[in-house]
Design a protein around this motif. Structure first.
Motif, mmCIF file in Angstrom:
data_model
loop_
_atom_site.group_PDB
_atom_site.id
_atom_site.type_symbol
_atom_site.label_atom_id
_atom_site.label_comp_id
_atom_site.label_asym_id
_atom_site.label_seq_id
_atom_site.Cartn_x
_atom_site.Cartn_y
_atom_site.Cartn_z
ATOM 1 N N PRO A 210 7.275 -70.662 -35.972
ATOM 2 C CA PRO A 210 6.720 -71.763 -35.168
ATOM 3 C C PRO A 210 7.778 -72.563 -34.409
ATOM 4 C CG PRO A 210 6.736 -72.337 -37.498
ATOM 5 C CD PRO A 210 7.090 -70.893 -37.421
ATOM 6 N N THR A 211 9.067 -72.467 -34.792
ATOM 7 C CA THR A 211 10.105 -73.261 -34.127
ATOM 8 C C THR A 211 10.887 -72.452 -33.095
ATOM 9 O OG1 THR A 211 11.706 -72.742 -35.876
ATOM 10 C CG2 THR A 211 10.378 -74.735 -36.148
ATOM 11 N N LEU A 212 10.435 -71.250 -32.773
ATOM 12 C CA LEU A 212 11.160 -70.370 -31.863
ATOM 13 C C LEU A 212 11.326 -71.020 -30.483
ATOM 14 C CD1 LEU A 212 12.336 -67.488 -32.066
ATOM 15 C CD2 LEU A 212 10.251 -66.668 -30.956
ATOM 16 N N THR B 137 -2.593 -68.734 -32.403
ATOM 17 C CA THR B 137 -1.633 -69.842 -32.364
ATOM 18 C C THR B 137 -0.753 -69.683 -31.144
ATOM 19 O OG1 THR B 137 -0.118 -68.599 -33.787
ATOM 20 C CG2 THR B 137 -1.607 -70.154 -34.864
ATOM 21 N N LYS B 138 0.060 -70.704 -30.862
ATOM 22 C CA LYS B 138 0.884 -70.706 -29.661
ATOM 23 C C LYS B 138 2.365 -70.823 -30.001
ATOM 24 C CE LYS B 138 -2.619 -72.880 -26.689
ATOM 25 N NZ LYS B 138 -2.783 -71.730 -25.765
ATOM 26 N N PRO C 113 4.080 -66.089 -33.267
ATOM 27 C CA PRO C 113 3.709 -67.509 -33.201
ATOM 28 C C PRO C 113 3.427 -68.137 -34.561
ATOM 29 C CG PRO C 113 2.568 -66.274 -31.499
ATOM 30 C CD PRO C 113 3.214 -65.263 -32.396
ATOM 31 N N SER C 114 2.869 -67.364 -35.474
ATOM 32 C CA SER C 114 2.517 -67.939 -36.776
ATOM 33 C C SER C 114 3.684 -67.945 -37.746
ATOM 34 C CB SER C 114 1.341 -67.161 -37.389
ATOM 35 O OG SER C 114 1.678 -65.785 -37.532
ATOM 36 N N GLY D 43 3.663 -56.064 -28.278
ATOM 37 C CA GLY D 43 2.452 -56.294 -29.052
ATOM 38 C C GLY D 43 2.747 -56.958 -30.380
ATOM 39 N N TYR D 44 3.837 -56.547 -31.013
ATOM 40 C CA TYR D 44 4.229 -57.170 -32.282
ATOM 41 C C TYR D 44 4.544 -58.646 -32.081
ATOM 42 C CZ TYR D 44 7.291 -58.454 -36.167
ATOM 43 O OH TYR D 44 7.872 -59.105 -37.219
ATOM 44 N N ALA D 45 5.294 -58.955 -31.024
ATOM 45 C CA ALA D 45 5.676 -60.342 -30.779
ATOM 46 C C ALA D 45 4.462 -61.219 -30.532
ATOM 47 C CB ALA D 45 6.634 -60.411 -29.588
#
Length: 341
Positions: free
Chosen positions: A281-283, A302-303, A277-278, A270-272
């Motif tokens: 962003p480069t993960l 966001t994605k 995503p916000s 749930g945390y992830a």
């Protein structure tokens, strides 16, 4: 052949031998056989080159060479890499911990401390070892050290502010060390070149604060620090985090460079979904594991635009369907691995 011809031939031969011998140096280590000292011929090289060759040897081989050669004995006292653990020092010995402690103490006392770049100290916590620890650590933690690995098994490491800056330290590994979060923070503030930090089974750390001055820090690993509740990291170029525990929270003011993240603690899914995503962003690679997950699938604003590899480990009783949000939020996903714990 006349007398003059034979004389010229002998002179020529002796000249060749003298030139040949000048390319070699005689090295004797004091060994004797039948009352005669044994010597060995080695190619003549400048002293700094022999020191360099000696420094590249594994520690056991370097120690043996120092016993054989007085030339290597001098460079042994400045050997840049020391691995002081049971496997290296006592694998073929029947001696107990006391013998192990004496071996470490002898090595440290015979080392000048000059040129030491990497030290791995992995010791047992017993009555025979404890009296030596402070002196060993004073020897190890010097401004020129680059890599420091301490496995102290519940012994204390209390770095003091008077140590001064450790400007060369790039790698710090602490295993089963009694050290508080404040003491870790004090140590880090004196290590501006640090690139890798690994903490394992350090049970006195509750709050870990990593300052923004660690511009070079790339990798942070925290495992089995069961009292740890919060990791606050302001290092701007951190790209890899590996963290496991009970209820760890991450506070990352700068995560724009994050590429690889591995987390294992309750409700991490749930945390992830809600946070990562916000803030990352480069993960590109995400590995998460949870044995106690409350199913609550949020709608992601966001994605994971750059996420390519996803590994999720959850208990088999959990409902896998709530993980579909990850697929919707990961348009670049290439590999997906689901595993029931």
């Amino acid at each position: 052949m006349g007398q003059k011809g034979r004389r010229r031939q002998n002179l020529a031969r002796n000249g060749v031998n003298r030139r040949k011998d000048s390319l070699y140096q005689q090295v004797g280590g004091g060994d004797s056989q039948n009352g005669e000292t044994l010597t060995y011929s080695m190619p003549y090289l400048p002293e700094d080159i022999w020191h360099r060759i000696h420094s590249l040897m594994p520690m056991r081989d370097a120690a043996r060479a120092a016993c054989l050669s007085r030339a290597f004995l001098h460079s042994w006292r400045c050997h840049p890499n020391l691995t002081l653990d049971w496997q290296t020092l006592c694998s073929k010995s029947k001696g107990g911990g006391g013998n192990f402690s004496r071996k470490i103490d002898s090595i440290i006392r015979n080392h000048s401390g000059i040129g030491l770049k990497r030290l791995e100290l992995d010791i047992f916590d017993d009555d025979r070892t404890l009296p030596y620890i402070d002196s060993w650590l004073q020897f190890a933690v010097t401004p020129g050290i680059e890599e420091l690995t301490l496995g102290l098994y519940k012994s204390a490491f209390r770095p003091m502010a008077e140590l001064g800056p450790l400007r060369s330290l790039t790698t710090l590994h602490l295993c089963s060390v009694r050290i508080t979060g404040d003491e870790v923070g004090c140590f880090l503030s004196n290590s501006p070149a640090l690139e890798q930090l690994k903490l394992y089974d350090c049970k006195e750390i509750i709050f870990l604060k990593i300052p923004c001055m660690l511009q070079r820090l790339r990798c942070l690993s925290v495992f089995s620090c069961w009292m740890l509740q919060l990791i606050e990291c302001k290092a701007p170029n951190l790209s890899n985090i590996y963290a496991s525990g009970e209820n760890i929270k991450l506070s990352l003011s700068e995560a724009l460079c994050m590429k690889d993240l591995c987390m294992c603690f309750p409700n991490v899914i749930g945390y992830a979904l809600a946070e990562l995503p916000s803030i990352m962003p480069t993960l590109e690679t995400l590995e998460i594991g949870s044995e106690d997950e409350v199913v609550n699938t949020p709608m992601l604003p966001t994605k994971f635009i750059h996420l390519k590899h996803l590994n999720i480990q959850i208990t088999e009783s959990d409902d896998y369907f709530h993980l579909a949000s990850f697929l919707d939020a990961s348009p670049s996903l290439e590999t997906l691995f689901l595993d029931g714990i």
